[in-house]
Design an enzyme around this catalytic site. Structure first.
Site, PDB file in Angstrom:
ATOM      1  N   ASP A 216      45.362  45.979  45.660  1.00  0.00           N
ATOM      2  CA  ASP A 216      44.410  45.001  45.150  1.00  0.00           C
ATOM      3  C   ASP A 216      44.560  43.670  45.896  1.00  0.00           C
ATOM      4  OD1 ASP A 216      42.533  44.568  42.815  1.00  0.00           O
ATOM      5  OD2 ASP A 216      43.958  42.986  42.349  1.00  0.00           O
ATOM      6  N   GLU A 274      42.469  45.992  49.704  1.00  0.00           N
ATOM      7  CA  GLU A 274      41.180  45.377  49.369  1.00  0.00           C
ATOM      8  C   GLU A 274      41.073  44.043  50.107  1.00  0.00           C
ATOM      9  OE1 GLU A 274      38.694  43.879  45.440  1.00  0.00           O
ATOM     10  OE2 GLU A 274      40.825  43.484  45.629  1.00  0.00           O
ATOM     11  N   HIS A 351      34.499  50.357  41.455  1.00  0.00           N
ATOM     12  CA  HIS A 351      34.407  49.837  40.089  1.00  0.00           C
ATOM     13  C   HIS A 351      33.962  48.377  40.048  1.00  0.00           C
ATOM     14  CE1 HIS A 351      38.099  48.331  41.631  1.00  0.00           C
ATOM     15  NE2 HIS A 351      38.267  47.550  40.578  1.00  0.00           N
ATOM     16  N   ASP A 352      33.792  47.757  41.215  1.00  0.00           N
ATOM     17  CA  ASP A 352      33.385  46.350  41.249  1.00  0.00           C
ATOM     18  C   ASP A 352      31.933  46.182  41.677  1.00  0.00           C
ATOM     19  OD1 ASP A 352      35.881  45.388  40.479  1.00  0.00           O
ATOM     20  OD2 ASP A 352      36.613  45.289  42.540  1.00  0.00           O
TER      21      ASP A 352
HETATM   22  C1  GLC Z   1      40.126  43.346  42.504  1.00  0.00           C
HETATM   23  C2  GLC Z   1      39.698  44.427  41.557  1.00  0.00           C
HETATM   24  C3  GLC Z   1      38.859  43.817  40.484  1.00  0.00           C
HETATM   25  C4  GLC Z   1      39.675  42.782  39.761  1.00  0.00           C
HETATM   26  C5  GLC Z   1      40.302  41.784  40.726  1.00  0.00           C
HETATM   27  C6  GLC Z   1      41.386  41.003  40.081  1.00  0.00           C
HETATM   28  O1  GLC Z   1      39.045  42.745  43.111  1.00  0.00           O
HETATM   29  O2  GLC Z   1      39.037  45.429  42.263  1.00  0.00           O
HETATM   30  O3  GLC Z   1      38.346  44.761  39.598  1.00  0.00           O
HETATM   31  O4  GLC Z   1      38.882  42.101  38.845  1.00  0.00           O
HETATM   32  O5  GLC Z   1      40.901  42.419  41.825  1.00  0.00           O
HETATM   33  O6  GLC Z   1      42.557  41.770  39.974  1.00  0.00           O
END
Ligand code: GLC
Ligand code: CA
Length: 598
Positions: A216, A274, A351-352
């Site tokens: 993440d 990510e 999921h985002d």
């Molecule tokens: C990443 C996750 C997201 C989350 C964020 C904070 O972007 O994919 O769902 O809200 O991190 O952890």
């Protein structure tokens, strides 16, 4: 078996297995509920491993299952070594690993270590006093006083709207949180903190047999240390977009290299980071070049974010875009690794983000829905890099119905942007934000998975109340209905995933070149075998419009004069695969692949 000749453990031609593996993201709260509490769980996921295997999945990525107050659906971890009880137990994780490994599949977990929950023991200690040994594990700063009024240390805007700083009465300082106030950022500058992350989170799970991590917010661990204001870009807000202050910071490569050399590397764990706010290939390569020993691959978001506004500003004010933009961005993030030792990923859902078929396809009629979902599938499976599929994408799950009100949106980000719009008192902005949310909100991908046509779509027991509302269309859009239907989206995904591996040198490892970049209906590209020197080529032609009879490019010319052979059409035998003057005559939302070999 989902894969054919390929050995999941040894991969192809000396390449690591994860390059041609198909990854599948499970959002566990919404995948399958085993005990009727309306919340998906590990036993539910385990009960559907066969489904994933049948689809052709090689690696399952499970979004966070750790103990958490669930302010951000588990991306706020309060104990890295415990499982959030509604998901199940550590024993369930062991079973999941065993069941996956028995089938030759692998499992990666979500590693959320830019921040913890404010309920994590580390933060409780850190906030207990200024002299606590863990004080420095988070980022604390004194207030600024302007004309005697207390202000946060900087003017930065957080992801969920509002400031990145929250005042702590007890110790009279602010702490930093790039996301919700419940998610304080860890201080990676502190070496003890980094060691604790490696031990407490990473080694703990790797020792248990986990095969790697989706990491993440991987580029936010190193922040600039001067903590200064960002330039004012939104005069109407006290909070300003400031990724240059905390993203890709001065020590980021040092930190990630350390994480790799100390943990990921020794365990041969696969890593996918990510990587947001990094739209320049020159900045991405250092993270994913094999020689750099940092990450195996990253997600870059230019394509999936099409249609959104600035994510640290008016994200949910919808920005229409032409197909040509989708095409050139795809090309950019396909070709940037060519001639390097870096690796890329292909994905169009997670999921985002909202559902791909609702955003890039056509859900106006059942027929166009099926056709466009298949064409999106063909686009994805012919892309170079490691392919990621998000749960429900393989059955063409769509956005929540537009008739649903804001009360059906449960996400902290959606509520944050909506509340901000309401607080502005600007009705037009509220209307536009609601519109944007109906197209783009993270909620759309988080509703329960549609297994069958029983009440609650087979996600949970008939009488149960699922944590998010089940889609109104579940009776016609579900796995059971598609499983036995050779013309379904699901069946198409299965065969397309097999095809991807059969022609891996083009689809997984090939080079990418757009044909007719300006065409606003046809998305066509040539894939070439860059490595084996086989001379193999493929031309992918996707009609991304509802127009019947659109002409694709001259396929023979695109193949440098080679004779094209139709490998696949999304319309199967229904499509008559007509060619006129060397150009394919495409039906509405049809996709085809031509190759220059038998
Ligand atoms: C990443 C996750 C997201 C989350 C964020 C904070 O972007 O994919 O769902 O809200 O991190 O952890
Ligand atoms: Ca449950």
């Amino acid at each position: 078996m989902g894969s054919i000749t390929w050995d999941r453990n040894t991969g192809w031609a000396g390449e690591p297995y994860w390059k041609e593996a198909t990854f599948y993201q499970v959002y566990p709260a919404s995948f399958k509920d085993s005990n009727g509490d309306g919340w998906g769980d590990l036993p539910g996921l385990i009960s559907e491993i066969d489904y994933l295997e049948e689809l052709g999945v090689d690696v399952i990525w499970v979004s966070p299952i750790f103990e958490s107050p669930q302010k951000d659906m588990g991306y706020d971890v309060s104990d890295y070594q415990k499982i959030y009880e509604p998901y199940g137990s550590l024993e369930n994780v062991d079973t999941l690993l065993r069941e996956a490994h028995r089938r030759g599949m692998k499992v990666i977990l979500d590693l959320v270590v830019n921040h913890t929950s404010q309920e994590h023991e580390w933060f409780r200690e850190s906030r207990s006093s200024k002299t606590n040994p863990k004080r420095d594990w988070y980022i604390w700063k004194p207030a600024r006083y302007i004309d005697g009024v207390r202000h946060p240390p900087t003017n930065w805007r957080s992801y969920f709207a509002g400031p990145t700083w929250t005042w702590d009465e007890h110790t009279q300082e602010y702490y930093l949180h790039l996301y919700a106030p419940d998610q304080p950022d860890l201080n990676w500058e502190n070496e003890d903190c980094r060691r604790a992350i490696y031990d407490n989170t990473m080694r703990f799970w790797l020792d248990r047999g986990v095969d790697g991590f989706r990491i993440d917010t991987v580029n936010k661990y190193s922040k600039r240390q001067d903590f200064i204001d960002a330039p004012v870009t939104d005069a109407n807000s006290p909070h300003q977009s400031a990724p240059e202050m905390w993203c890709n910071g001065p020590r980021i490569h040092e930190f990630i290299r350390e994480m790799n050399d100390e943990v990921l590397g020794p365990y041969r764990a696969v890593s996918v980071g990510e990587l947001s706010n990094t739209p320049n290939p020159e900045q991405v390569i250092p993270y994913v070049s094999a020689a750099a020993r940092e990450l195996d691959m990253v997600f870059e978001f230019s394509v999936i974010r099409l249609g959104t506004g600035n994510i640290l500003g008016p994200k949910y004010i919808y920005q229409p875009f032409p197909l040509s933009r989708l095409k050139t961005l795809t090309e950019k993030w396909q070709s940037f690794v060519e001639g390097t030792d870096a690796w890329t990923t292909a994905f169009i859902e997670n999921h985002d983000n909202a559902r791909a078929v609702s955003r890039f396809g056509d859900t106006s009629t059942p027929e166009m829905w099926v056709r466009s979902a298949k064409t999106i599938a063909l686009w994805q499976v012919t892309l170079t890099g490691t392919l990621f599929i998000y749960q429900g994408q393989e059955i063409g799950m769509t956005n929540m119905p537009s008739s649903w009100g804001i009360e059906e949106y449960k996400d902290v980000e959606s509520s944050g942007f909506y509340a901000e719009a309401v607080a502005s008192g600007d009705e037009e902005r509220v209307r536009k934000t609601l519109h944007g949310l109906s197209l783009l909100a993270r909620d759309h991908s988080r509703i329960p998975f549609q297994w069958d046509d029983s009440p609650n779509a087979g996600f949970t027991a008939a009488g149960a109340t699922p944590w998010m509302r089940v889609h109104d269309d579940y009776r016609s859009l579900n796995v059971a209905r598609q499983r036995g239907d050779p013309a379904s989206i699901l069946s198409f995904y299965k065969s397309a995933l097999r095809l991807r591996k059969q022609h891996r040198e083009l689809f997984v490892f090939g080079t990418f070149k757009l044909v007719d970049p300006e065409d606003e209906s046809i998305f066509a590209y040539v894939k070439r075998d860059a490595r084996g020197g086989s001379g193999k080529k493929a031309v992918v032609v996707l009609n991304m419009s509802g127009e019947e009879g659109r002409l694709g490019p001259d396929v023979t010319a695109a193949m440098d004069g080679d004779e094209p052979r139709l490998l696949v059409s999304t319309r199967g035998k229904e499509g008559d695969a007509k060619i006129k003057g060397g150009k394919p005559v495409m039906s509405a939302w049809e996709g085809r692949v031509y190759v220059n070999y038998e």
